[in-house]
Design a protein around this motif. Structure first.
Motif, PDB file in Angstrom:
ATOM      1  N   ARG A  66       0.866  -1.155  -0.026  1.00 11.52           N
ATOM      2  CA  ARG A  66       0.197   0.052   0.002  1.00 11.52           C
ATOM      3  C   ARG A  66       0.803   1.216   0.064  1.00 11.52           C
ATOM      4  O   ARG A  66       2.277   1.259   0.274  1.00 11.52           O
ATOM      5  CB  ARG A  66      -1.075  -0.022   1.293  1.00 11.52           C
ATOM      6  N   SER A  78      -4.449   7.770  -1.485  1.00 15.07           N
ATOM      7  CA  SER A  78      -4.041   6.486  -0.971  1.00 15.07           C
ATOM      8  C   SER A  78      -4.599   5.376  -1.738  1.00 15.07           C
ATOM      9  O   SER A  78      -5.613   5.470  -2.404  1.00 15.07           O
ATOM     10  CB  SER A  78      -4.299   6.214   0.550  1.00 15.07           C
ATOM     11  N   GLU A  80      -4.123   0.831  -2.067  1.00  9.47           N
ATOM     12  CA  GLU A  80      -3.730  -0.427  -1.345  1.00  9.47           C
ATOM     13  C   GLU A  80      -3.897  -1.745  -2.436  1.00  9.47           C
ATOM     14  O   GLU A  80      -4.142  -1.437  -3.745  1.00  9.47           O
ATOM     15  CB  GLU A  80      -4.655  -1.039  -0.045  1.00  9.47           C
ATOM     16  N   LYS A  81      -3.348  -2.779  -2.061  1.00 14.39           N
ATOM     17  CA  LYS A  81      -3.208  -3.993  -3.095  1.00 14.39           C
ATOM     18  C   LYS A  81      -4.640  -3.993  -3.799  1.00 14.39           C
ATOM     19  O   LYS A  81      -5.741  -4.015  -3.309  1.00 14.39           O
ATOM     20  CB  LYS A  81      -3.053  -5.352  -2.342  1.00 14.39           C
ATOM     21  N   MET A 103       5.838  -1.941  -1.510  1.00 15.47           N
ATOM     22  CA  MET A 103       4.486  -1.729  -2.594  1.00 15.47           C
ATOM     23  C   MET A 103       5.331  -2.506  -3.918  1.00 15.47           C
ATOM     24  O   MET A 103       6.532  -1.981  -4.243  1.00 15.47           O
ATOM     25  CB  MET A 103       4.327  -0.357  -2.678  1.00 15.47           C
ATOM     26  N   GLN A 217      -9.267   5.201   4.893  1.00 14.98           N
ATOM     27  CA  GLN A 217      -8.556   4.017   4.700  1.00 14.98           C
ATOM     28  C   GLN A 217      -8.440   3.092   5.831  1.00 14.98           C
ATOM     29  O   GLN A 217      -8.426   1.631   5.730  1.00 14.98           O
ATOM     30  CB  GLN A 217      -7.079   4.521   4.401  1.00 14.98           C
TER      31      GLN A 217
END
Length: 314
Positions: A66, A78, A80-81, A103, A217
């Protein structure tokens, strides 16, 4: 950066401070289209000022890990995966914070005029025009993110895995297909839905402070860590100390789904993993995915996947 190897348009670099730490593989696809695969432990965006001289975008797919980006105009982004992020050439990144495990990401660097010329020649058309090419994205002052679809994820991964005699053509086709999918998703014409099936990109409320972004998040992390439980939106808002209305609005703007839609999507993905990798009964899987009975789980699974859980498992 230190060049490790170079072969047929591919260059592999080892990043070093002050740029960051990690490995970066750069592949030239066409004039105006560059493909970069990065495995990063840290990243210092100290070349961002150069992006302001170019008309183009960077499309980033987060393969693993992330990242949180603080932009020069104090906006926050932001991902993430499983997320896609799009930065335009006006977006200056002041700071990048990676998760503990770093990441891995795949980026397409797309320069507007050259890419339009390439697409028009490839398809023997003149339909691709500067004024409509990612027009809403290119004029934004912040990044856009949305969850990657299964097909788009497959295309991104194919860009880095093809090998053999015709690999360069297969990679090019995967990139073209991905660009078309993302352009369609970003389209504003005829009042159609936009990024992640959310509200119009014209809304200035699409962007939000870093503090709010971090709280939302965190809500996503709480949901993914508690898929077996029905944590209410009211409870989630209290856990992160964020107004319920703001939470719902910003969550959808960040991830393209309502909180309940996102939870259902995550539960179905967990169910598919359990169906594929365990011999648990449908009732047991239903319980682990937050459904009180197998009938309700089966109903939701079929609505989302088009088949019953027992048939998907075969």
């Amino acid at each position: 950066m230190n060049l490790i190897s170079k072969c047929e348009g591919n260059e592999v670099y080892r990043m070093a401070e002050p740029v960051g730490e990690g490995i970066m593989k750069h592949t030239h696809i066409e004039k105006g289209i560059e493909l970069i695969y990065s495995e990063l432990e840290s990243y210092n965006p100290n070349f961002q000022s150069e992006k302001k001289e170019i008309d183009g975008i960077e499309i980033m797919y987060i393969v693993d890990g992330r990242a949180e980006f603080e932009l020069r105009n104090r906006k926050f982004a932001s991902a993430e995966k499983g997320d896609v992020m799009i930065f335009n050439s006006k977006t200056g990144i002041k700071k990048c914070i990676l998760g503990k495990s770093g990441m891995n990401c795949i980026s397409l660097i797309v320069f507007t005029d050259d890419t339009i010329d390439f697409l028009n020649k490839f398809f023997d058309t003149s339909d691709f025009k500067t004024e409509t090419f990612f027009s809403e994205i290119r004029k934004r002052e912040s990044a856009v993110s949305f969850p990657c679809s299964d097909l788009l994820e497959k295309l991104f991964l194919e860009m880095t895995k093809f090998s053999g005699e015709f690999s360069k053509f297969e990679i090019k086709l995967a990139i073209i297909h991905a660009l078309l999918l993302i352009m369609k998703k970003c389209s504003q014409t005829d009042g159609r839905e936009t990024i992640g099936k959310t509200s119009s990109l014209d809304s200035e409320d699409y962007y939000f402070s870093g503090i709010t972004g971090r709280k939302v998040q965190n809500v996503r992390r709480i949901i993914n860590s508690n898929l077996e439980n029905d944590i209410s939106i009211e409870e989630l808002s209290k856990k992160v100390n964020l107004n319920r209305t703001t939470l719902q609005k910003v969550f959808k703007e960040m991830y393209g789904l309502t909180i309940n839609e996102y939870r259902t999507k995550s539960r179905i993905q967990l169910a598919k993993n359990l169906l594929a990798s365990t011999e648990l009964s449908i009732t047991e899987i239903a319980g682990q995915c937050g459904y009180s009975n197998a009938s309700k789980f089966t109903e939701v699974f079929k609505k989302n996947e088009g088949v019953l859980p027992k048939d998907w498992r075969v």
